[in-house]
Design an enzyme around this catalytic site. Sequence first.
Site, PDB file in Angstrom:
ATOM      1  N   GLY A  89       0.818  -1.216   0.000  1.00  0.00           N
ATOM      2  CA  GLY A  89       0.000   0.000   0.000  1.00  0.00           C
ATOM      3  C   GLY A  89       0.846   1.258   0.000  1.00  0.00           C
ATOM      4  O   GLY A  89       2.078   1.214   0.146  1.00  0.00           O
ATOM      5  N   ASP A  90       0.167   2.399  -0.232  1.00  0.00           N
ATOM      6  CA  ASP A  90       0.797   3.722  -0.183  1.00  0.00           C
ATOM      7  C   ASP A  90       1.915   3.896  -1.215  1.00  0.00           C
ATOM      8  O   ASP A  90       2.884   4.625  -0.983  1.00  0.00           O
ATOM      9  CB  ASP A  90       1.343   4.022   1.227  1.00  0.00           C
ATOM     10  CG  ASP A  90       0.248   3.978   2.259  1.00  0.00           C
ATOM     11  OD1 ASP A  90      -0.909   4.307   1.907  1.00  0.00           O
ATOM     12  OD2 ASP A  90       0.539   3.610   3.411  1.00  0.00           O
ATOM     13  N   LYS A 134      -0.618   5.276  -5.623  1.00  0.00           N
ATOM     14  CA  LYS A 134      -1.641   4.919  -6.611  1.00  0.00           C
ATOM     15  C   LYS A 134      -2.543   6.106  -6.906  1.00  0.00           C
ATOM     16  O   LYS A 134      -2.926   6.351  -8.045  1.00  0.00           O
ATOM     17  CB  LYS A 134      -2.512   3.761  -6.083  1.00  0.00           C
ATOM     18  CG  LYS A 134      -1.752   2.493  -5.814  1.00  0.00           C
ATOM     19  CD  LYS A 134      -2.632   1.449  -5.143  1.00  0.00           C
ATOM     20  CE  LYS A 134      -3.092   1.839  -3.759  1.00  0.00           C
ATOM     21  NZ  LYS A 134      -2.023   1.910  -2.740  1.00  0.00           N
ATOM     22  N   GLY A 135      -2.918   6.848  -5.828  1.00  0.00           N
ATOM     23  CA  GLY A 135      -3.842   7.969  -5.991  1.00  0.00           C
ATOM     24  C   GLY A 135      -3.301   8.994  -6.964  1.00  0.00           C
ATOM     25  O   GLY A 135      -4.011   9.433  -7.878  1.00  0.00           O
ATOM     26  N   GLY A 142      -5.945   5.535   1.735  1.00  0.00           N
ATOM     27  CA  GLY A 142      -5.725   6.977   1.766  1.00  0.00           C
ATOM     28  C   GLY A 142      -4.959   7.337   0.516  1.00  0.00           C
ATOM     29  O   GLY A 142      -3.787   6.978   0.391  1.00  0.00           O
ATOM     30  N   HIS A 143      -5.621   7.954  -0.440  1.00  0.00           N
ATOM     31  CA  HIS A 143      -4.990   8.257  -1.727  1.00  0.00           C
ATOM     32  C   HIS A 143      -4.792   9.767  -1.844  1.00  0.00           C
ATOM     33  O   HIS A 143      -5.761  10.525  -1.938  1.00  0.00           O
ATOM     34  CB  HIS A 143      -5.851   7.712  -2.876  1.00  0.00           C
ATOM     35  CG  HIS A 143      -5.943   6.221  -2.872  1.00  0.00           C
ATOM     36  ND1 HIS A 143      -6.648   5.502  -3.795  1.00  0.00           N
ATOM     37  CD2 HIS A 143      -5.380   5.285  -2.050  1.00  0.00           C
ATOM     38  CE1 HIS A 143      -6.533   4.200  -3.538  1.00  0.00           C
ATOM     39  NE2 HIS A 143      -5.760   4.062  -2.473  1.00  0.00           N
ATOM     40  N   THR A 174      -6.267  -0.676  10.232  1.00  0.00           N
ATOM     41  CA  THR A 174      -6.533   0.759  10.297  1.00  0.00           C
ATOM     42  C   THR A 174      -7.671   1.051  11.287  1.00  0.00           C
ATOM     43  O   THR A 174      -7.965   2.213  11.557  1.00  0.00           O
ATOM     44  CB  THR A 174      -6.939   1.298   8.913  1.00  0.00           C
ATOM     45  OG1 THR A 174      -8.097   0.569   8.472  1.00  0.00           O
ATOM     46  CG2 THR A 174      -5.818   1.135   7.904  1.00  0.00           C
ATOM     47  N   ARG A 228      -0.060   7.027  11.194  1.00  0.00           N
ATOM     48  CA  ARG A 228       1.055   6.261  11.749  1.00  0.00           C
ATOM     49  C   ARG A 228       2.312   6.425  10.899  1.00  0.00           C
ATOM     50  O   ARG A 228       2.238   6.558   9.677  1.00  0.00           O
ATOM     51  CB  ARG A 228       0.705   4.761  11.791  1.00  0.00           C
ATOM     52  CG  ARG A 228      -0.366   4.420  12.796  1.00  0.00           C
ATOM     53  CD  ARG A 228      -0.701   2.944  12.762  1.00  0.00           C
ATOM     54  NE  ARG A 228      -1.429   2.568  11.561  1.00  0.00           N
ATOM     55  CZ  ARG A 228      -1.871   1.336  11.313  1.00  0.00           C
ATOM     56  NH1 ARG A 228      -1.636   0.372  12.162  1.00  0.00           N
ATOM     57  NH2 ARG A 228      -2.540   1.077  10.208  1.00  0.00           N
TER      58      ARG A 228
HETATM   59  P1  GDP Z   1      -1.582   5.573  -2.231  1.00  0.00           P
HETATM   60  O1  GDP Z   1      -2.298   5.062  -1.039  1.00  0.00           O
HETATM   61  O2  GDP Z   1      -0.932   4.473  -3.012  1.00  0.00           O
HETATM   62  O3  GDP Z   1      -2.426   6.452  -3.100  1.00  0.00           O
HETATM   63  O4  GDP Z   1      -0.384   6.488  -1.691  1.00  0.00           O
HETATM   64  P2  GDP Z   1      -0.486   7.610  -0.544  1.00  0.00           P
HETATM   65  O5  GDP Z   1      -1.188   8.779  -1.077  1.00  0.00           O
HETATM   66  O6  GDP Z   1      -0.982   6.994   0.719  1.00  0.00           O
HETATM   67  O7  GDP Z   1       1.049   7.914  -0.307  1.00  0.00           O
HETATM   68  C1  GDP Z   1       1.871   8.384  -1.318  1.00  0.00           C
HETATM   69  C2  GDP Z   1       2.541   9.679  -0.848  1.00  0.00           C
HETATM   70  O8  GDP Z   1       3.598  10.018  -1.730  1.00  0.00           O
HETATM   71  C3  GDP Z   1       1.624  10.875  -0.843  1.00  0.00           C
HETATM   72  O9  GDP Z   1       1.994  11.714   0.219  1.00  0.00           O
HETATM   73  C4  GDP Z   1       1.919  11.554  -2.188  1.00  0.00           C
HETATM   74  O10 GDP Z   1       1.644  12.941  -2.169  1.00  0.00           O
HETATM   75  C5  GDP Z   1       3.385  11.296  -2.326  1.00  0.00           C
HETATM   76  N1  GDP Z   1       3.918  11.152  -3.697  1.00  0.00           N
HETATM   77  C6  GDP Z   1       3.304  10.608  -4.774  1.00  0.00           C
HETATM   78  N2  GDP Z   1       4.167  10.500  -5.816  1.00  0.00           N
HETATM   79  C7  GDP Z   1       5.346  10.994  -5.384  1.00  0.00           C
HETATM   80  C8  GDP Z   1       6.624  11.142  -5.980  1.00  0.00           C
HETATM   81  O11 GDP Z   1       6.882  10.749  -7.111  1.00  0.00           O
HETATM   82  N3  GDP Z   1       7.591  11.730  -5.217  1.00  0.00           N
HETATM   83  C9  GDP Z   1       7.385  12.145  -3.948  1.00  0.00           C
HETATM   84  N4  GDP Z   1       8.396  12.704  -3.292  1.00  0.00           N
HETATM   85  N5  GDP Z   1       6.184  11.998  -3.349  1.00  0.00           N
HETATM   86  C10 GDP Z   1       5.190  11.420  -4.044  1.00  0.00           C
HETATM   87  P1  IMO Z   2      -3.850   2.492   0.400  1.00  0.00           P
HETATM   88  O1  IMO Z   2      -4.977   2.268  -0.589  1.00  0.00           O
HETATM   89  C1  IMO Z   2      -1.312   0.961   3.585  1.00  0.00           C
HETATM   90  C2  IMO Z   2      -2.961  -2.228   6.108  1.00  0.00           C
HETATM   91  C3  IMO Z   2      -3.162  -1.858   7.558  1.00  0.00           C
HETATM   92  C4  IMO Z   2      -2.959  -3.214   8.220  1.00  0.00           C
HETATM   93  C5  IMO Z   2      -3.595  -4.171   7.211  1.00  0.00           C
HETATM   94  C6  IMO Z   2      -5.030  -4.570   7.531  1.00  0.00           C
HETATM   95  O2  IMO Z   2      -3.755   3.855   0.928  1.00  0.00           O
HETATM   96  O3  IMO Z   2      -2.571   1.951  -0.144  1.00  0.00           O
HETATM   97  P2  IMO Z   2      -7.335  -3.219   7.395  1.00  0.00           P
HETATM   98  O4  IMO Z   2      -7.759  -1.959   8.084  1.00  0.00           O
HETATM   99  O5  IMO Z   2      -7.385  -3.157   5.913  1.00  0.00           O
HETATM  100  O6  IMO Z   2      -8.039  -4.429   7.942  1.00  0.00           O
HETATM  101  O7  IMO Z   2      -5.784  -3.398   7.829  1.00  0.00           O
HETATM  102  O8  IMO Z   2      -3.566  -3.507   5.969  1.00  0.00           O
HETATM  103  N1  IMO Z   2      -3.603  -1.310   5.127  1.00  0.00           N
HETATM  104  C7  IMO Z   2      -2.947  -0.391   4.417  1.00  0.00           C
HETATM  105  N2  IMO Z   2      -1.659  -0.011   4.449  1.00  0.00           N
HETATM  106  N3  IMO Z   2      -2.151   1.528   2.692  1.00  0.00           N
HETATM  107  C8  IMO Z   2      -3.437   1.128   2.620  1.00  0.00           C
HETATM  108  O9  IMO Z   2      -4.282   1.572   1.657  1.00  0.00           O
HETATM  109  C9  IMO Z   2      -3.902   0.161   3.540  1.00  0.00           C
HETATM  110  N4  IMO Z   2      -5.095  -0.421   3.761  1.00  0.00           N
HETATM  111  C10 IMO Z   2      -4.894  -1.330   4.722  1.00  0.00           C
HETATM  112  O10 IMO Z   2      -2.211  -0.917   7.990  1.00  0.00           O
HETATM  113  O11 IMO Z   2      -1.599  -3.525   8.295  1.00  0.00           O
HETATM  114 MG    MG Z   3      -2.387   5.378   0.997  1.00  0.00          MG
END
Ligand code: GDP
Ligand code: IMO
Ligand code: MG
Length: 496
Positions: free
Chosen positions: A28-29, A32-33, A56-57, A135, A364
């Site tokens: 995750g994270d 993707k968003g 969280g995107h 979460t 976190r």
């Molecule tokens: P998602 O859950 O996959 O959509 O990712 P999140 O939004 O949770 O986390 C990605 C983080 O990286 C966010 O704070 C974005 O603003 C940031 N981000 C996205 N692309 C880039 C990048 O190419 N470089 C940097 N430095 N930050 C990025």
């Molecule tokens: P995005 O879409 C990062 C993790 C939680 C936990 C496990 C199970 O932003 O990438 P849950 O609440 O789904 O039952 O938790 O999965 N988790 C994520 N970690 N990004 C996410 O979503 C997540 N969605 C769930 O931290 O370890």
């Molecule tokens: Mg995220």
Amino acid sequence: MGTIAFPKPSWLETDKFASTCIIGGQWGDEAKGKIVYTLAEHHDIIMRYNGGPNAGHTLDNITLHQIPSGILYEDKINIMGQGMVINPTLFKREMEEVKTMPYVGHLVVSPNAHVILKHEIALDLGGAKQMVGTTGKGIGPTYEQRAARTGIRVADLADRKTLADKVRKSVESVNRRLQKESWVSVDEVIKEAEEEGGFLADYMDDATRLLKGAKKEGKKVLFEGAQGALLDVDNGTWPNVTSSNTTRPSVGQTGYYLPVTKALGVFKAPMSRVGKGPFPSEWGRTDGTNETRHLIEDEKEFIEAMGFISSGRMPDAGKEIVKIGRDAMMSAILEKMNAGKATDMEKAAYFGWKGMEFGATTGRARRLGPLDLVLARRVTDINGLDGAIFTKWDVYSGTGEVEFVEGYCLNDASYPFDYSGEYLSEMEFLNLRAADPMIKKLPGWTQDIRGMTEWDQLPKNTKSAIKFAEKAIGVPCMYFSTGPKKDEIIVRMKAK
Ligand code: GDP
Ligand code: IMO
Ligand code: MG
């Protein structure tokens, strides 16, 4: 609507139906968003197909949890699909925030999507939150209720005659599993379902028919994955996973079968994980639990490093930051990194700060470590990926070197990656906790690549690192993100 940052992907240059699926390649994270927001410009429909507010995107100006990342284009249709679990109270709050943005698109919610209510959250908080580090958003219990046929669906919210009775049965089934002092009030949940649920039900429409029409009319659909492939309930690091399928096959369960023309996996470097579970390349090997802190040799070093990451949320470590000053501390770590002398926890602290690696949903501090190419290759195979998207590598600018995992040591034997992707067996994946990563170090780059938009601007060493990683992952890096903003991206090559 701004300028078009990059050309239309070649597979969308057709009158016929075509689709793109964006899948998290890690835990995750992966950003993707941001990628969906960027690519949405060239699609007509953007659909979330799994998960719920555990996601969280982060887009340019807003973080979305349940609403698809195409919502900020006024001419797009966004679908919250039947594979999702939706919290109506959080949905209302999110929609209110979305409505403050300059453009808002059309939104449709599938009647078959399940609804997260207070009792499911209580069950999550009472169990899996501690065990897995969830979460705490009620995701697992709501999918459980779906399987047990005691859950509430969006369609139920619209049927006011039977809603209260259904909610009562659902809450009672959960209360039976809770300690008496944690019982959830049936009346409170009915009130939530009627009031907040009513707001959500207003967005209900026939998502299946929309998808059918998209196929017939040659529309372009973008599937927005949530979580990551290593959190998939079947293919991930079970039991430390989420409760839905996060991988390509789940797109087949959207209510009307649509083929995925291109499945693209997003890989962040350094990579991260939130919650508990194995993470072989994690700097510091915390395992996400306090109990395993003994794995870190120097407790003080850990506290200091974590203090920088969580800036103030750990009061004792927070004092240390105030004393030395965060910027001065980061410069000192950077110097040590360039001399090849930084400790793992210092690297975690630096990249956590540089990349602002905090959970977009729970706040976190994310656990961090080098991009694991062994796992990435597995993710390519599970999803049948057509291409990779690399994100966040800009944080390595000026740090001396870039690290990758290119094999594991298991039971005193070493298993370097053999590029065929055959190395990691299912049994070895189950034993991931015992694996020690074999680290490959490549020379870094001094120039700050943040915000670059052209392949030719990239330093030679960045290009070499990309080529090294894509060879191991087994698919080409098609987009290379250089910053959080929509247009901060390099188109590497046109996929056929
Ligand atoms: P998602 O859950 O996959 O959509 O990712 P999140 O939004 O949770 O986390 C990605 C983080 O990286 C966010 O704070 C974005 O603003 C940031 N981000 C996205 N692309 C880039 C990048 O190419 N470089 C940097 N430095 N930050 C990025
Ligand atoms: P995005 O879409 C990062 C993790 C939680 C936990 C496990 C199970 O932003 O990438 P849950 O609440 O789904 O039952 O938790 O999965 N988790 C994520 N970690 N990004 C996410 O979503 C997540 N969605 C769930 O931290 O370890
Ligand atoms: Mg995220």
